[in-house]
Scaffold this active site. Sequence first.
Site, PDB file in Angstrom:
ATOM      1  N   HIS A  59     -15.391  -9.045   1.927  1.00 37.37           N
ATOM      2  CA  HIS A  59     -14.708  -9.734   1.623  1.00 37.37           C
ATOM      3  C   HIS A  59     -14.862 -11.547   1.712  1.00 37.37           C
ATOM      4  O   HIS A  59     -13.830 -12.635   1.091  1.00 37.37           O
ATOM      5  CB  HIS A  59     -14.514  -9.808   3.509  1.00 37.37           C
ATOM      6  CG  HIS A  59     -13.864 -11.151   4.311  1.00 37.37           C
ATOM      7  ND1 HIS A  59     -13.851 -12.079   4.110  1.00 37.37           N
ATOM      8  CD2 HIS A  59     -12.566 -10.183   4.267  1.00 37.37           C
ATOM      9  CE1 HIS A  59     -13.144 -12.938   4.854  1.00 37.37           C
ATOM     10  NE2 HIS A  59     -12.492 -12.019   4.853  1.00 37.37           N
ATOM     11  N   CYS A  86       6.136 -40.815 -17.930  1.00 37.98           N
ATOM     12  CA  CYS A  86       4.469 -41.217 -17.885  1.00 37.98           C
ATOM     13  C   CYS A  86       4.345 -40.884 -16.018  1.00 37.98           C
ATOM     14  O   CYS A  86       4.451 -40.940 -15.290  1.00 37.98           O
ATOM     15  CB  CYS A  86       3.875 -42.108 -18.230  1.00 37.98           C
ATOM     16  SG  CYS A  86       5.015 -43.635 -17.599  1.00 37.98           S
ATOM     17  N   LYS A 107       0.743  -1.227   0.158  1.00 39.47           N
ATOM     18  CA  LYS A 107      -0.025   0.243  -0.478  1.00 39.47           C
ATOM     19  C   LYS A 107       1.293   1.307   0.025  1.00 39.47           C
ATOM     20  O   LYS A 107       0.735   2.110  -0.771  1.00 39.47           O
ATOM     21  CB  LYS A 107      -0.760   0.287   1.320  1.00 39.47           C
ATOM     22  CG  LYS A 107      -2.087   0.650   1.270  1.00 39.47           C
ATOM     23  CD  LYS A 107      -2.503   0.907   1.992  1.00 39.47           C
ATOM     24  CE  LYS A 107      -3.681  -0.718   2.175  1.00 39.47           C
ATOM     25  NZ  LYS A 107      -4.829  -0.692   3.912  1.00 39.47           N
ATOM     26  N   GLY A 151      -8.247  -7.817   4.068  1.00 41.67           N
ATOM     27  CA  GLY A 151      -9.355  -7.143   5.443  1.00 41.67           C
ATOM     28  C   GLY A 151      -8.422  -8.030   7.205  1.00 41.67           C
ATOM     29  O   GLY A 151      -9.530  -8.037   7.925  1.00 41.67           O
ATOM     30  N   TYR A 185       9.492 -35.382 -23.489  1.00 41.69           N
ATOM     31  CA  TYR A 185       8.393 -35.594 -23.080  1.00 41.69           C
ATOM     32  C   TYR A 185       7.497 -35.706 -22.230  1.00 41.69           C
ATOM     33  O   TYR A 185       8.391 -36.953 -20.922  1.00 41.69           O
ATOM     34  CB  TYR A 185       7.007 -35.873 -24.633  1.00 41.69           C
ATOM     35  CG  TYR A 185       7.601 -37.240 -24.174  1.00 41.69           C
ATOM     36  CD1 TYR A 185       5.632 -38.331 -23.274  1.00 41.69           C
ATOM     37  CD2 TYR A 185       7.980 -38.074 -24.636  1.00 41.69           C
ATOM     38  CE1 TYR A 185       6.359 -39.360 -23.672  1.00 41.69           C
ATOM     39  CE2 TYR A 185       8.320 -39.476 -24.819  1.00 41.69           C
ATOM     40  CZ  TYR A 185       7.502 -40.407 -24.121  1.00 41.69           C
ATOM     41  OH  TYR A 185       7.744 -41.193 -23.660  1.00 41.69           O
ATOM     42  N   ARG A 220      -3.263   3.151   8.302  1.00 41.80           N
ATOM     43  CA  ARG A 220      -3.328   1.652   7.998  1.00 41.80           C
ATOM     44  C   ARG A 220      -2.293   0.959   7.810  1.00 41.80           C
ATOM     45  O   ARG A 220      -0.953   1.758   8.329  1.00 41.80           O
ATOM     46  CB  ARG A 220      -3.881   2.439   6.258  1.00 41.80           C
ATOM     47  CG  ARG A 220      -4.507   4.021   6.534  1.00 41.80           C
ATOM     48  CD  ARG A 220      -4.561   4.313   4.955  1.00 41.80           C
ATOM     49  NE  ARG A 220      -5.739   3.500   4.353  1.00 41.80           N
ATOM     50  CZ  ARG A 220      -5.921   3.366   2.802  1.00 41.80           C
ATOM     51  NH1 ARG A 220      -4.751   4.506   2.094  1.00 41.80           N
ATOM     52  NH2 ARG A 220      -6.138   2.520   1.464  1.00 41.80           N
ATOM     53  N   SER A 265      10.385 -44.512 -21.110  1.00 42.42           N
ATOM     54  CA  SER A 265       9.546 -43.282 -20.179  1.00 42.42           C
ATOM     55  C   SER A 265      10.064 -44.562 -18.487  1.00 42.42           C
ATOM     56  O   SER A 265       9.362 -45.036 -18.406  1.00 42.42           O
ATOM     57  CB  SER A 265       8.290 -44.239 -20.578  1.00 42.42           C
ATOM     58  OG  SER A 265       7.327 -43.495 -20.069  1.00 42.42           O
ATOM     59  N   ARG A 278      -3.047  -1.536  -5.803  1.00 47.76           N
ATOM     60  CA  ARG A 278      -2.334  -2.446  -6.249  1.00 47.76           C
ATOM     61  C   ARG A 278      -3.344  -2.871  -7.007  1.00 47.76           C
ATOM     62  O   ARG A 278      -4.306  -3.041  -7.774  1.00 47.76           O
ATOM     63  CB  ARG A 278      -3.510  -3.010  -4.963  1.00 47.76           C
ATOM     64  CG  ARG A 278      -4.237  -3.821  -4.920  1.00 47.76           C
ATOM     65  CD  ARG A 278      -4.423  -4.481  -3.655  1.00 47.76           C
ATOM     66  NE  ARG A 278      -6.171  -4.736  -3.374  1.00 47.76           N
ATOM     67  CZ  ARG A 278      -6.645  -4.810  -2.270  1.00 47.76           C
ATOM     68  NH1 ARG A 278      -6.190  -4.394  -0.544  1.00 47.76           N
ATOM     69  NH2 ARG A 278      -8.316  -5.255  -1.732  1.00 47.76           N
ATOM     70  N   MET A 322      -5.524  -7.396   8.293  1.00 45.99           N
ATOM     71  CA  MET A 322      -5.205  -5.915   8.828  1.00 45.99           C
ATOM     72  C   MET A 322      -6.233  -5.271   9.509  1.00 45.99           C
ATOM     73  O   MET A 322      -7.292  -5.615   9.006  1.00 45.99           O
ATOM     74  CB  MET A 322      -3.831  -5.576   8.794  1.00 45.99           C
ATOM     75  CG  MET A 322      -3.043  -6.458   8.527  1.00 45.99           C
ATOM     76  SD  MET A 322      -2.270  -7.674   9.685  1.00 45.99           S
ATOM     77  CE  MET A 322      -1.401  -6.239  10.327  1.00 45.99           C
TER      78      MET A 322
HETATM   79  P1  ADP Z   1      -7.819  -2.532   4.126  1.00 47.59           P
HETATM   80  O1  ADP Z   1      -6.885  -2.844   3.546  1.00 47.59           O
HETATM   81  O2  ADP Z   1      -9.756  -2.513   4.753  1.00 47.59           O
HETATM   82  O3  ADP Z   1      -8.597  -1.865   2.369  1.00 47.59           O
HETATM   83  P2  ADP Z   1      -7.926   0.787   3.923  1.00 47.59           P
HETATM   84  O4  ADP Z   1      -6.370   1.250   5.347  1.00 47.59           O
HETATM   85  O5  ADP Z   1      -7.453   0.718   2.973  1.00 47.59           O
HETATM   86  O6  ADP Z   1      -7.773  -1.134   4.411  1.00 47.59           O
HETATM   87  O7  ADP Z   1      -9.013   1.623   5.064  1.00 47.59           O
HETATM   88  C1  ADP Z   1     -10.060   0.782   4.415  1.00 47.59           C
HETATM   89  C2  ADP Z   1     -10.470   2.585   4.396  1.00 47.59           C
HETATM   90  O8  ADP Z   1     -10.862   3.882   4.375  1.00 47.59           O
HETATM   91  C3  ADP Z   1     -10.877   2.693   2.790  1.00 47.59           C
HETATM   92  O9  ADP Z   1     -12.125   2.696   2.217  1.00 47.59           O
HETATM   93  C4  ADP Z   1     -10.327   3.341   2.406  1.00 47.59           C
HETATM   94  O10 ADP Z   1      -9.973   4.685   1.861  1.00 47.59           O
HETATM   95  C5  ADP Z   1     -10.584   4.304   3.423  1.00 47.59           C
HETATM   96  N1  ADP Z   1      -9.332   5.107   4.321  1.00 47.59           N
HETATM   97  C6  ADP Z   1      -8.521   4.980   4.878  1.00 47.59           C
HETATM   98  N2  ADP Z   1      -7.382   6.313   5.251  1.00 47.59           N
HETATM   99  C7  ADP Z   1      -8.085   6.599   4.081  1.00 47.59           C
HETATM  100  C8  ADP Z   1      -8.340   8.739   4.556  1.00 47.59           C
HETATM  101  N3  ADP Z   1      -6.687   9.605   4.421  1.00 47.59           N
HETATM  102  N4  ADP Z   1      -9.007   9.158   4.273  1.00 47.59           N
HETATM  103  C9  ADP Z   1     -10.296   8.440   3.831  1.00 47.59           C
HETATM  104  N5  ADP Z   1     -10.470   7.485   3.425  1.00 47.59           N
HETATM  105  C10 ADP Z   1      -9.686   7.010   3.745  1.00 47.59           C
HETATM  106 MG    MG Z   2      -8.110  -0.789   1.212  1.00 47.01          MG
HETATM  107 MG    MG Z   3      -9.545  -3.323   7.297  1.00 45.10          MG
END
Ligand code: ADP
Ligand code: MG
Ligand code: MG
Length: 905
Positions: free
Chosen positions: A466, A862, A33, A112, A882, A103, A794, A347, A114
Site C-alpha cells: 500500500h 510571460c 476490475k 486498498g 509563444y 470483490r 507580451s 489493470r 474498498m
Molecule cells: P484489492 O483491490 O485489495 O486488490 P482484490 O479484490 O483484488 O482486492 O482481492 C484481494 C486479494 O484476494 C487479491 O490478492 C486477489 O488476487 C485475491 N482474490 C480475490 N478473488 C479471488 C478468488 N476468486 N480466488 C483467489 N484469490 C482471490
Molecule cells: Mg486486487
Molecule cells: Mg482490498
Amino acid sequence: MTQKYVYLFNDYDAAMDKCGQDWEAVRSLLGGKGANLLDATRLDIPVPPGFTVTTETCNDYLEAGETFPSDSWEQILASVKSLEEQTGKKFGDPDNPLLVSCRSGAKFSMPGMMDTILNIGLNDQIVEILATRAHRPRFAWDIYRRLIHMFGSVVMGVPDEVFEAVITAQRRESRVKSDTELDAEAWKSVTQRFKKIFKTYTGTKFPSDPYEQLRLATEAVFKSWNGKRAIDYRNASNIPHDLGTAVNIQTMVFGNMGEDSATGVFMSRNATTGDPHLEGDFLVNAQGEDVVAGTRQTMRISEMGDIMPEMYKELQEISDRLEKHHRNMQDMEFTVEQGKMWLLQTRDGKRTAQAEVRIAVDMVEEGLISREDAVRRVKPEQIDFFLHPQLDPEAVKNASPIAEGLNVSPGAAVGVIAFEPDLAERWGKEEGKNVILVRPETRPDDVHGMLAAKGVVTSKGGRTSHAALVARQFGTPAVVGVDAIEIDLENHRMTIGEDLVIREGEYLSIDGNLGLIYHANLPTVEPDIKDPYLLKVLEWADEFRTLGVRANADYPADAQRAREYGAKGIGLCRTEHMFFAEERLPIMQRMITAANDAERFEAIDQLMPMQRSDFDGLFRAMDGLPVIIRLLDPPLHEFLPSAHDLMLELTDLKLHLQHMTSLKEMDATLEKIRQKTALLERVESLHESNPMLGTRGVRLGILIPRLYEMQVQAIFEAASRCAEDGIDVHPEVMIPLVSHVGELEAIVDPLTDIAKRVCAEAGVEVPVIFGTMIEIPRAALTAGEIAGTAEFFSFGTNDLTQTTYGISRDDAETGFLVHYMQTRMLKDNPFTSIDPNGVGRLMELAIEEGRKTRGSLEIGVCGEHGGDPKSIHLCHKLGVDYVSCSPFRVPIARLAAAHAALADG
Ligand code: ADP
Ligand code: MG
Ligand code: MG
C-alpha cells in the site's frame, strides 16, 4: 424486460451492446476490475468463472436507503446458478462446495480503499467435510478462519487487531514463528476463538447460510463506497463521488493448497524505472491477501522462473498478451492452484513518471503505440517529477546510510520523523515542517499523513505494498521494507541494530532512487533533466506543438540552462533583478533617492557598465535566438530601505552621541545623521500607499529619461560587441506597464535613435525592435492603437490578473481568495491558471485588435502562467505565438503545448 443488474464474465457481447460498443462506458458500468476480467475471459486467458454486479446497482442500492433494487438479488442468485453449472460445484453443498470471493471494483482503481472477502460459502458443516474429504484439514481450517476474519472485520466492523492478536497468541502457544508453521489443529482452535470474538463484538453468530454471507458481503461492498477512507481517497485523487462501485463475485481458486500452489502480484514492466521485465512478488502456498499484506517475506517474481518454470513461462505469455491488447503496462494478480495458472486481475499499472516516460518510448519502438500516443501519455505534471530534488552527491559522500530498503518511489526527501499519520499531518500542514512519515506499514487510514509528508519509510511491505502504491501515485519519495528498522510506536522511537536509537522529531534523509535512509539532515540539489527517454518524448512533443516556448531568465546562467531545456529564446529578462545584487543595490538606491540630477546621473552612469556585461552574457548564451529585455520596472519600495528601519538607526546614532569622547568621532556621527535624515526625507517623500500601482515601469522611464536611455545604450553596446564577435544577436526592447499609447510614443522614438546611433558607431547591423507588455486592462482595450507603435506584445499575466481582478497579488495566498477557492466559488487560483473568462477575454480582444493594426505583431505571454499547462492550453487556443516561463518549467511547457495542439486535432 427489467434492467440487467448482473453480467457474467462471459457476457462480453451483452455488455458491449448495452454500452453502445463503448469500452469506457463498459468500465463505468462494470468497474475497472470487472470490465477487465470480462475482457480477459474473452481473450481466453484463464480467469476463474464469475460475474459482476453493476455500479448502477450500487448507486440504486444506496439511493433506495440500502435495499437491493428491483429483482437485482434474484439476478445475483441466477448468476450463482450459472457459476455452479460452469464449475460443477454447488454453493452450500457440503459434498462439493462452490466457494466465491466478493470483490469491490470501481471505475478507477482505488488501491486498498474498498474491501474484498474471500472464501464465502464455508460453514461449520462444510469445513468439517472439506477437512476430511480433501485430506487437507490444515487448508480447510486455514480458509475458514480467513473467512470469519475478513467477514468479521469488513462486513461487521470487528477490529482487525483482535483477530490478529489471537493469531499471535496462537503462534506463541504453538511455539512457532510464522503462520505457515501453524497446523490444522492450531487453525481450528483459532477459528473457534474467531467465532467467539465475532459473537462478542456483533451480538450475532457468524452466519452459516452461504447466501446470507454473500448478501451481507455484497451490501458491505456497496456501503464501503461511502466509507470515510474511500471518500478521502477520492477527494485526494479527484475521482467523482457519484460513480459507485461494482461487485465482482468470483469462483475461488486456492494458492494455499501446497507446494505446487502459489499466489502473487506483478507488473509487466518495472514500475519504478520502466525496465521491460516482469516485476513483482509472490508466495508459495499462500492466499492472495498474504502477498499485499506484507506480513510474510515475499519472493521476487523472477525467482519463480527457478521454482515453477512452466508457470513462469505462462505468466510471461499472459503478460505479453494483455500488454499487446491494452497497449499499456499491466498490473496483474494471479494464483496457481495445484499447477494450474489463474489470472485474477489486470489493470493498467501505476508507475512513476520515470517509468511512464521510458515505457512510452519503448512501446513506440516496440510498435505498440504511436509517437502521438506516447506524447499524450506523459502528463506535463509528470515532468515535474524529473525535477525532484536529489540528495546532494557531495554530502552523500561523507554520510553513511543507516539502512536500506526497497526503492519504490524516486526523489529525495529530508525532514523530521513522525511515527503517527495525525502527527505528520499536524507538523506538515499546520506547522509547515518537512516530515518523514515512518510506519511499520501503511493502511488506507494513513493516507492523510502520507499526503502531508515529504517522504515515507516503512519497515515492512514490498514493491506492491500500500505504501509503495500510494507514494508513487502522489509522487512522494519512499523507501519501504526497511527490515533493519524496529519501530517502537508506543515509545515514539525506532532502533537499528543494538545501539542506534532514533526518536520522533529527529532528522531523516531518504533516497527514493536507491532505497537508502540516512540519520541526518542532508542538503538536496535540483537535478538536471538528462534522461534520454525524456529527451525523446520532448523531441516528439516539439514535432506536434505549434506554440513557441521561451524562458524568463535574468542571468546568463539561467539563459544557459533555459537553452539546454529547449527554450527558443528569452521572453522576459527583468532588468531590475540585475540590481538586487549586493554591490549594486546601494547604487540603485542612490539613483532613486538622489536629491538632484547630477547625483542621479552619476549613479546611473555607474550602473551602465554592469548592465552592459549582463546583457553581453545573455546574448552569447542565446546566440541566434531572440532576447526580450524589459526596461526597468521596479516597484520603488522593493529597492528602498524602510522608513521604519531608518528611524531606528537614527535614534540609535543620536543615543550614541552622548557617550562619545572624541570630537572627530562626533563630527563623523553628525555627518552620518545628516545623511540618514536626508535619506529618510527622500524615502518619506517617495512613499506611495500602493507602490504596485505607483511610479513603476514606463512611468518611471518618463520621469527619469536618462534611466531608460542608459539601459538602451547598454543593450545595444553589448549587442554590437557580440555582433562583432560573430554572435547572431536579436535584442528586443520591452516597455513595461504601458496603459496609454502616448507613453510609448513619448519614449520609443528617442530610444530608437540611441539604439541606431550605437549600432552605427560600431558599424554593425543589429535589428532594433521595440514592443510593450500588456498588463493593464486599458492597454488591452486599446491594443489597436498601441500596436501602431509597439512591434510586439507580451502579456504580463500576473499584473494583468491583478489589475483585472483588482486583487493585490501579494495578498493572494492568504486573504479572501483562499476562501473563494475553498468554497469552490473559484475553481482555480487566477494567479496560477489564467482566468479564461476575464483575463482571457481581454487577451483575446488585444490579440485581435493588435493584429488588425499590425499583421506581423508577435505575441507572447510571460509571467508565471507561461509554465502552467492549463494556461498554456488557453494561450494555444487564443493564437499566442509563444509562452515564456522559468527555465525549469520549459520542458513542462513544451509538452503542454504539444498536448494543446493534439487536443486541437
Ligand atoms: P484489492 O483491490 O485489495 O486488490 P482484490 O479484490 O483484488 O482486492 O482481492 C484481494 C486479494 O484476494 C487479491 O490478492 C486477489 O488476487 C485475491 N482474490 C480475490 N478473488 C479471488 C478468488 N476468486 N480466488 C483467489 N484469490 C482471490
Ligand atoms: Mg486486487
Ligand atoms: Mg482490498
